[in-house]
Motif scaffolding. Sequence first.
Motif, short mmCIF file in Angstrom:
data_model
loop_
_atom_site.label_atom_id
_atom_site.label_comp_id
_atom_site.label_asym_id
_atom_site.label_seq_id
_atom_site.Cartn_x
_atom_site.Cartn_y
_atom_site.Cartn_z
N GLU A 36 9.89 -3.67 12.40
CA GLU A 36 8.65 -3.00 12.80
C GLU A 36 8.48 -1.65 12.10
OE1 GLU A 36 9.90 -5.67 16.23
OE2 GLU A 36 10.86 -4.36 14.75
N THR A 37 9.57 -0.94 11.91
CA THR A 37 9.48 0.35 11.23
C THR A 37 9.00 0.18 9.80
OG1 THR A 37 11.30 1.15 12.60
CG2 THR A 37 10.74 2.47 10.68
N ALA A 38 9.41 -0.91 9.15
CA ALA A 38 9.02 -1.15 7.76
C ALA A 38 7.55 -1.48 7.61
CB ALA A 38 9.87 -2.27 7.17
N GLU A 39 6.83 -1.72 8.70
CA GLU A 39 5.39 -1.93 8.60
C GLU A 39 4.69 -0.70 8.03
OE1 GLU A 39 3.93 -3.14 12.39
OE2 GLU A 39 5.20 -4.92 12.51
N LEU A 40 5.33 0.45 8.17
CA LEU A 40 4.77 1.67 7.59
C LEU A 40 4.55 1.53 6.08
CD1 LEU A 40 6.83 4.37 9.52
CD2 LEU A 40 4.37 3.96 9.72
N ASN A 41 5.40 0.78 5.42
CA ASN A 41 5.26 0.61 3.97
C ASN A 41 3.93 -0.04 3.61
OD1 ASN A 41 7.77 1.75 3.39
ND2 ASN A 41 8.84 -0.20 3.52
N ASP A 42 3.54 -1.07 4.35
CA ASP A 42 2.27 -1.75 4.09
C ASP A 42 1.08 -0.86 4.46
OD1 ASP A 42 3.56 -4.10 3.19
OD2 ASP A 42 3.80 -4.79 5.26
N ILE A 43 1.25 -0.06 5.50
CA ILE A 43 0.17 0.85 5.91
C ILE A 43 -0.10 1.89 4.84
CG2 ILE A 43 -0.38 2.66 7.59
CD1 ILE A 43 1.23 0.91 9.63
N VAL A 44 0.96 2.43 4.28
CA VAL A 44 0.79 3.44 3.22
C VAL A 44 0.15 2.83 1.98
CG1 VAL A 44 2.03 4.98 1.64
CG2 VAL A 44 2.66 4.91 4.06
N LYS A 45 0.56 1.63 1.62
CA LYS A 45 -0.04 0.96 0.46
C LYS A 45 -1.53 0.74 0.67
CE LYS A 45 3.15 -2.34 0.21
NZ LYS A 45 3.87 -3.56 -0.24
N ALA A 46 -1.92 0.32 1.86
CA ALA A 46 -3.33 0.10 2.16
C ALA A 46 -4.09 1.43 2.14
CB ALA A 46 -3.48 -0.59 3.51
N GLY A 47 -3.47 2.49 2.64
CA GLY A 47 -4.12 3.79 2.65
C GLY A 47 -4.35 4.35 1.26
N VAL A 48 -3.41 4.12 0.37
CA VAL A 48 -3.54 4.60 -1.00
C VAL A 48 -4.77 3.98 -1.67
CG1 VAL A 48 -2.52 4.41 -3.31
CG2 VAL A 48 -1.15 5.23 -1.40
N GLU A 49 -5.04 2.73 -1.39
CA GLU A 49 -6.20 2.05 -1.97
C GLU A 49 -7.51 2.68 -1.51
OE1 GLU A 49 -5.78 -2.03 -0.94
OE2 GLU A 49 -4.02 -2.36 -2.23
N LYS A 50 -7.47 3.40 -0.40
CA LYS A 50 -8.65 4.09 0.12
C LYS A 50 -8.63 5.58 -0.20
CE LYS A 50 -8.87 0.81 3.97
NZ LYS A 50 -8.81 0.64 5.45
N GLY A 51 -7.64 6.01 -1.00
CA GLY A 51 -7.54 7.41 -1.39
C GLY A 51 -6.95 8.31 -0.33
N MET A 52 -6.25 7.73 0.64
CA MET A 52 -5.70 8.52 1.74
C MET A 52 -4.30 9.01 1.42
SD MET A 52 -6.97 5.92 4.75
CE MET A 52 -6.36 6.89 6.12
N GLY A 53 -3.95 10.14 1.99
CA GLY A 53 -2.60 10.65 1.90
C GLY A 53 -1.69 9.90 2.86
N LEU A 54 -0.40 10.19 2.76
CA LEU A 54 0.59 9.48 3.57
C LEU A 54 0.41 9.78 5.05
CD1 LEU A 54 4.23 9.14 2.28
CD2 LEU A 54 3.67 8.94 4.68
N GLY A 55 0.25 11.04 5.38
CA GLY A 55 0.10 11.42 6.77
C GLY A 55 -1.16 10.87 7.41
N GLU A 56 -2.26 10.91 6.67
CA GLU A 56 -3.53 10.42 7.23
C GLU A 56 -3.50 8.92 7.47
OE1 GLU A 56 -8.35 10.37 6.30
OE2 GLU A 56 -6.93 10.99 4.74
N SER A 57 -2.94 8.16 6.52
CA SER A 57 -2.95 6.71 6.67
C SER A 57 -2.14 6.27 7.87
CB SER A 57 -2.44 6.04 5.39
OG SER A 57 -1.10 6.42 5.10
N ILE A 58 -0.97 6.89 8.09
CA ILE A 58 -0.15 6.52 9.25
C ILE A 58 -0.79 7.03 10.54
CG2 ILE A 58 2.10 6.80 10.34
CD1 ILE A 58 3.30 7.03 7.52
N GLY A 59 -1.32 8.24 10.51
CA GLY A 59 -1.98 8.78 11.69
C GLY A 59 -3.15 7.93 12.14
N LYS A 60 -3.94 7.46 11.18
CA LYS A 60 -5.09 6.60 11.51
C LYS A 60 -4.62 5.30 12.16
CE LYS A 60 -9.12 4.42 9.27
NZ LYS A 60 -8.90 3.03 9.72
#
Length: 324
Positions: free
Chosen positions: A126-150
């Motif tokens: 479950e912790t490794a799900e963060l990796n996919d979240i960050v990858k998806a956020g990058v495609e939207k131009g988001m930073g690391l903190g914002e993508s996980i926070g969202k």
Amino acid sequence: MPYPLFDRSKLKIQPLQHRQHDLDLKCIQSLDSPCPEFEHHSFPKLAEAMLKARRNGRARMIVMGAHVLRAGVVKYLIDWMERGLIDLIALNGAGPIHDWEFARIGASTESVARYIRSGEFGLWRETAELNDIVKAGVEKGMGLGESIGKEIAESSFPHKEISLLAAGYRLKVPITVHVGIGYDILHEHPNFDGAAFGRASYTDFLIFAEKVRSLEGGLMLNFGSAVMGPEVYLKALSMARNVAHQNNEAIKKFTTAVFDLIPIEGDYHQQAPKTSPQYYYRPWKTILVRTVADGGESHYIAGDHRLTVPRLWHEVNRSEKGGI
């Protein structure tokens, strides 16, 4: 490629329910907890600097290590953000991991001594799900903190009210995350994308640097970050001062403070000699001496974060009621 690479597909990844957690929700302090009996002459000055910076619209920043979250003081940090007393918090790569786990399952932290023996340390699904979240956020131009926070803010996680990153997303207060590849358990997993994390973390660094441009008359607090905090702050300050000088402006009169466990003997406003091992303690020479040498003010408070963060919170409340 002349060198062999580790094949991550061979790893056995287990669910978090199989892990024994060292911390649970009992470590999270309430805002109603009594004020700690911890005194330091710098608390009134720091409270005044924080309130003044808010009143004048200047930067109010915190950089911190992940163990500050493990100290259970997240509610104090969120309250500061909600009241506009802090307008950016910078974390190392481990910070979002604890934040995610606390929000999702109400527990975090594993025994390195226990799990490194069996090769299970850090390899939790479950912790490794963060990796996919960050990858998806990058495609939207988001930073690391914002993508996980969202992701946390919009989730159904049972404890997301104690998520620092979710609070940052909700309040539009940047939570920046500054990673070093290979430092964090996320980097062990087959779904980790180094390029995506590098891009996302660099976005956060530029957000951090932009905030430093308004540090004149502001406040920068470091809670327990011995390397990430001082180094990210140093480079960002150089960039901000470069632009300021071109515009005949200055970033030199501001307040810094370091909260840590290491005792400093003598005058911490003077750099330790190169013959001393303490010369290499970055928070001292960078945050307390070099970057405030042109008119800034610095403070050092040695103590457990379980005591110092709540104590400063109470001091700010007292000062605010007093009309500072």
